[in-house]
Design a protein around this motif. Structure first.
Motif, mmCIF file in Angstrom:
data_model
loop_
_atom_site.group_PDB
_atom_site.id
_atom_site.type_symbol
_atom_site.label_atom_id
_atom_site.label_comp_id
_atom_site.label_asym_id
_atom_site.label_seq_id
_atom_site.Cartn_x
_atom_site.Cartn_y
_atom_site.Cartn_z
ATOM 1 N N UNK A 269 36.961 41.298 62.391
ATOM 2 C CA UNK A 269 36.021 40.467 62.821
ATOM 3 C C UNK A 269 35.967 40.346 64.184
ATOM 4 N N UNK A 270 37.108 41.006 65.241
ATOM 5 C CA UNK A 270 37.000 41.190 66.734
ATOM 6 C C UNK A 270 36.238 41.804 67.360
ATOM 7 N N UNK A 271 35.469 42.903 66.678
ATOM 8 C CA UNK A 271 34.407 43.023 67.097
ATOM 9 C C UNK A 271 33.344 43.656 66.146
ATOM 10 N N UNK A 272 32.230 43.881 66.749
ATOM 11 C CA UNK A 272 30.704 43.805 65.772
ATOM 12 C C UNK A 272 30.725 45.489 66.194
ATOM 13 N N UNK A 273 29.891 46.090 64.973
ATOM 14 C CA UNK A 273 29.610 47.009 65.107
ATOM 15 C C UNK A 273 28.615 47.313 65.831
ATOM 16 N N UNK A 274 28.184 48.006 66.397
ATOM 17 C CA UNK A 274 26.690 48.958 67.076
ATOM 18 C C UNK A 274 25.997 48.884 66.010
ATOM 19 N N UNK B 127 29.503 34.234 62.561
ATOM 20 C CA UNK B 127 29.402 33.736 63.213
ATOM 21 C C UNK B 127 30.909 33.513 63.764
ATOM 22 N N UNK B 128 30.677 32.961 65.334
ATOM 23 C CA UNK B 128 32.784 33.184 65.306
ATOM 24 C C UNK B 128 32.914 31.891 64.738
ATOM 25 N N UNK B 129 32.474 30.815 64.313
ATOM 26 C CA UNK B 129 33.328 29.544 64.118
ATOM 27 C C UNK B 129 33.502 29.997 62.248
ATOM 28 N N UNK B 130 32.770 30.954 61.513
ATOM 29 C CA UNK B 130 33.121 31.246 60.583
ATOM 30 C C UNK B 130 34.078 32.280 59.976
ATOM 31 N N UNK B 131 35.147 32.698 61.351
ATOM 32 C CA UNK B 131 35.478 34.166 61.523
ATOM 33 C C UNK B 131 36.586 33.106 60.740
ATOM 34 N N UNK B 132 37.328 32.360 61.382
ATOM 35 C CA UNK B 132 39.088 31.918 61.055
ATOM 36 C C UNK B 132 38.559 31.789 59.107
ATOM 37 N N UNK B 133 37.620 31.183 58.792
ATOM 38 C CA UNK B 133 37.798 31.327 56.969
ATOM 39 C C UNK B 133 37.825 33.216 56.525
ATOM 40 N N UNK B 134 37.476 34.030 57.177
ATOM 41 C CA UNK B 134 37.583 34.756 56.481
ATOM 42 C C UNK B 134 38.597 35.746 57.000
ATOM 43 N N UNK C 29 38.658 32.120 73.590
ATOM 44 C CA UNK C 29 38.053 32.071 72.171
ATOM 45 C C UNK C 29 37.217 32.685 71.549
ATOM 46 N N UNK C 30 36.884 33.145 71.730
ATOM 47 C CA UNK C 30 35.400 34.418 71.825
ATOM 48 C C UNK C 30 35.952 35.282 70.918
ATOM 49 N N UNK C 31 35.602 35.442 69.570
ATOM 50 C CA UNK C 31 35.366 36.301 68.664
ATOM 51 C C UNK C 31 36.995 36.057 67.670
#
Lengths: 226, 302
Positions: free
Chosen positions: A49-54, A69-76, B300-302
């Protein structure tokens, strides 16, 4: 289960991934190979999730990563362990604290941390190096701490991005053996590498990328670049 | 929740001590900024003391015709004293005025003889009025002009002193305005210097932030320790800035005393030390914490 469905990634007008379709099943050991710029690192960035696909979709278990969403990434990311070529240990923390950190961010209790960290450090052969800071460790030891950190929280998948790139041959084989051991315990392993000898010795699935496309995907494959 | 909070505090404190030089550099810059802010507070004390000292030297006097009965004058005094603008009213009877006159000219034989030859006291009774601020004299004068016994007045000194008072009002207003703008600018500058220092310190830790995020640390857990580090830097900087400022103020005090004898800046410093530390803490902790909060945000972005 990990899946990339019709994934495209562009940076401006430059296309990095084109129509990538890939599926990785639980417990697999997959080597991602390709030249520099082939898209291996981008594929990993999309997965964490560091990048999103085009365009296209990226799945990790229950998560559709591209929609998180950004805040859900830590859980992933707590379901994934990552090992980097340059180790990326926290320089102000000891080996023990670096490994413990992965559990602390996941909100694990101190008692559990005190039990798990020494076990994992023992497993990677660093039971007596817990109090050392990263600058007091050799390259191979740093990478073993990084592996311990990536596996201590029992992730479903460990992604190793060129984990042997900065190591001498002896340490390279130690690390590869360790990764195989972790895979045998049931963790899915994705190894992005340039090391032909390593890939050929593994005798596992090999996915070859070239100019952003998957050009070969073989069970028990070999390192073959066009 | 408590576990997360205690871990944030723990990471922050450990990070602060283990970071060594970057932490020391941040504290040093904060100390400089806090000394500037302490200087600004003391500068404001100095300018307001200067303004007070000048204002204290201004008063207006109302002279009464000799025929005016004393109780009427005292009634005017009483009504003036009820004014919020009026700080003090002093009644000088014609006898007291003569006494003062005699005292003032006791060495001048000609004047002394001339006064002795007079059959009656030619000096008028007067009220010396002091306002809290120079700009309040106009209102007092306005009242005196419109009061029912204004025909008993022989004259006031306001008209005579009006130009001087107005000039003083302009000077005081400009000093206050200038002081405010200077304070604001230097405080802003100090804040920006701290923000930049913290940003640089956090920039050097961007890899660490990346690692924290890659192992699944939440934004709060990534940002929290840096905010704690900023707050700790702020607190330490306050202690150091007060320890450094105290001897500086002590040494500078005699020089200020030459300019305003009634001002004892060192006395002000130690009698207001709690308040000064409070201001410094607010500045140091807020600027330290906020700078870290802002500086980490971009990573903190991404």
């Amino acid at each position: 289960m990990i899946a990339f469905q019709n994934v495209y990634k562009q940076y401006g007008k430059m296309s990095v991934l084109e129509d990538v379709n890939l599926r990785i099943n639980p417990g697999e050991f997959v080597s991602l190979v390709g030249r520099s710029g082939a898209g291996k690192s981008t594929l990993i960035k999309l997965l964490i999730g560091e990048e999103k696909p085009t365009r296209g979709r990226v799945f990790f278990g229950q998560y559709e990563v591209n929609k998180l969403r950004d805040k859900e990434l830590p859980t992933l990311r707590r379901h994934i362990g990552i090992v980097f070529q340059d180790f990326r240990l926290l320089p102000n923390k000891t080996a023990y604290e670096n490994v413990a950190f992965a559990l602390e961010v996941a909100g694990r209790l101190q008692g559990e941390i005190n039990e798990l960290v020494p076990q994992v450090l023992d497993m990677v052969g660093l039971g007596d190096r817990g109090k050392n800071f990263p600058h007091e460790l050799s390259g191979g030891e740093k990478q073993r701490v990084a592996i311990a950190r990536s596996m201590v929280h029992r992730p479903e998948v460990i992604i190793a991005d060129e984990p042997t790139g900065n190591l001498d041959p002896i340490h390279t084989w130690e690390i590869i053996a360790l990764l195989q051991k972790i895979n045998q315990l049931g963790t899915t392993l994705i190894l992005a590498t340039h090391d032909k000898d390593v890939v050929n010795s593994l005798d596992k699935r090999v996915v070859t990328l070239d100019q952003g496309r998957v050009i070969r995907d073989e069970e028990k494959g070999k390192y073959i670049l066009v | 929740m408590f576990t997360v909070f205690s871990r944030i505090i723990n990471y922050g404190l450990n990070g602060f001590w283990r970071n060594g030089w970057p932490s020391a550099a941040t504290v040093a810059m904060m100390v400089l900024s806090l000394i500037v802010s302490m200087g600004l507070i003391l500068f404001n004390v100095f300018t307001s003391s200067a303004v007070d000292s000048i204002q204290d030297k201004i008063d207006i006097a109302v002279y009464f015709k000799t025929s005016t009965p004393e109780d009427e004058i005292l009634r005017v005094k009483q009504s003036l004293e009820s004014f919020p603008e009026v700080k003090e009213v002093e009644y000088i009877s014609s006898a007291q005025a003569l006494e003062i006159f005699r005292e003032r000219h006791k060495d001048d034989v000609t004047i002394r003889q001339a006064v002795d030859e007079l059959n009656s006291n030619p000096l008028q009774a007067a009220l010396n009025i002091k306002a809290h601020r120079a700009d309040q004299y106009e209102k007092i004068d306005e009242y005196l002009k419109n009061t029912s016994i204004s025909q008993s007045f022989a004259g006031t000194t306001y008209f005579r002193n009006k130009d001087v008072i107005n000039r003083l009002i302009t000077i005081i207003t400009n000093v206050n305005r200038g002081g405010f703008v200077l304070t604001l600018m230097l405080a802003l500058l100090a804040g920006l210097v701290v923000l930049n220092t913290v940003r640089l310190a956090i920039y050097s830790n961007r890899e660490e932030i990346f690692v924290m995020r890659s192992v699944g640390a939440s934004n709060a857990l990534v940002r929290g320790p840096y905010v704690v580090e900023g707050v700790v830097s702020g607190i330490l900087a306050v202690v150091l800035s007060v320890l450094i400022s105290a001897p500086m103020v002590y040494i500078a005090n005699p020089f200020f005393k030459v300019l305003i004898p009634e001002l004892d800046l060192f006395r002000y410093f130690y009698t207001h030390i709690i308040l000064l530390i409070g201001y410094q803490l607010i500045f140091g902790v807020v600027i330290g914490g906020l700078s870290s909060f802002i500086a980490v945000r971009r990573y903190l972005k991404n």
